[in-house]
Design a protein around this motif. Structure first.
Motif, short mmCIF file in Angstrom:
data_model
loop_
_atom_site.label_atom_id
_atom_site.label_comp_id
_atom_site.label_asym_id
_atom_site.label_seq_id
_atom_site.Cartn_x
_atom_site.Cartn_y
_atom_site.Cartn_z
N ASN A 183 -79.02 54.78 -28.26
CA ASN A 183 -78.69 53.36 -28.17
C ASN A 183 -78.49 52.95 -26.71
O ASN A 183 -79.01 51.92 -26.27
N SER A 196 -80.94 50.40 -24.73
CA SER A 196 -80.34 49.17 -24.21
C SER A 196 -80.80 48.91 -22.79
O SER A 196 -81.21 47.79 -22.44
N CYS A 208 -79.39 43.96 -20.08
CA CYS A 208 -78.48 45.11 -20.04
C CYS A 208 -78.77 45.89 -18.76
O CYS A 208 -79.81 46.53 -18.63
N LEU A 228 -75.09 40.14 -23.68
CA LEU A 228 -74.33 41.00 -24.60
C LEU A 228 -74.54 40.54 -26.04
O LEU A 228 -74.75 41.37 -26.93
N HIS A 261 -77.82 41.75 -27.13
CA HIS A 261 -77.76 43.20 -27.35
C HIS A 261 -77.29 43.51 -28.77
O HIS A 261 -77.84 44.39 -29.44
N LYS A 262 -76.31 42.77 -29.24
CA LYS A 262 -75.73 43.03 -30.56
C LYS A 262 -76.66 42.64 -31.71
O LYS A 262 -76.35 42.91 -32.87
N GLU A 263 -77.80 42.07 -31.40
CA GLU A 263 -78.79 41.72 -32.42
C GLU A 263 -80.00 42.66 -32.42
O GLU A 263 -80.88 42.52 -33.26
N TYR A 265 -79.07 48.73 -31.55
CA TYR A 265 -77.62 48.53 -31.66
C TYR A 265 -77.19 48.57 -33.13
O TYR A 265 -76.24 49.27 -33.49
N LEU A 266 -77.88 47.82 -33.98
CA LEU A 266 -77.51 47.76 -35.39
C LEU A 266 -77.61 49.13 -36.06
O LEU A 266 -76.74 49.52 -36.85
N ARG A 326 -74.64 51.29 -34.87
CA ARG A 326 -73.37 50.85 -35.46
C ARG A 326 -73.22 51.38 -36.89
O ARG A 326 -72.11 51.75 -37.30
#
Length: 117
Positions: free
Chosen positions: A25, A29, A36, A63, A66-68, A72-73, A76
C-alpha cells in the motif's frame, strides 16, 4: 503540504500480516498517486508490534483521494481487524529534507530486516 502520522498498535501476533498489506500500500501510494509525496512505514524498536505511518500529501484533497484508491481499500480490509489501537496526528508540513544517497549506500529497504537485526 499536509502530513499525517498514524500510530498503530497491533494485536499480538499480527506483524507479518500487517506488513504484507501495508508495505505494498505504501509503495503503490507513492508510485501511483501524484499527490502522495511520502509514505514511510516505521517500526518501533522498543514496543513490539507498534508502527508509525508517516505520510505527506500535496494537500488534504490528495489524502482524501488516497482513501479512495483500490490499494488503500484493499489494505484497510486486511489491517483493520489487526489493530488494537490507532491514533492520528494531522499537521502542516513546514519543511522537508531529502534523503541523502551516499555513493555505494543501499537505497530504501521496504522489506529488509529490522534495524536491530
Amino acid at each position: 503540504m499536509y502530513c499525517i502520522i498514524v500510530r498503530t498498535q497491533l494485536k499480538p501476533g499480527c506483524r507479518e500480516r500487517f506488513l504484507a498489506a501495508m508495505l505494498p500500500n505504501a509503495r503503490a501510494s507513492v508510485d501511483d498517486e501524484p499527490g502522495c509525496l511520502v509514505f514511510d512505514v516505521i517500526e518501533d524498536q522498543d514496543t513490539p508490534e507498534l508502527f508509525h505511518l508517516y505520510e505527506i500529501y500535496a494537500d488534504q484533497q490528495a489524502l482524501a483521494a488516497h482513501k479512495e484508491t483500490a490499494h488503500y481499500l484493499a489494505s484497510r480490509r486486511v489491517v483493520t481487524p489487526l489493530i488494537a489501537q490507532q491514533s492520528v496526528v494531522r499537521a502542516d508540513v513546514l519543511a522537508t529534507n531529502p534523503v541523502r544517497q551516499e555513493e555505494g549506500a543501499a537505497g530504501p529497504r521496504m522489506n529488509g530486516p529490522r534495524a536491530s537485526d
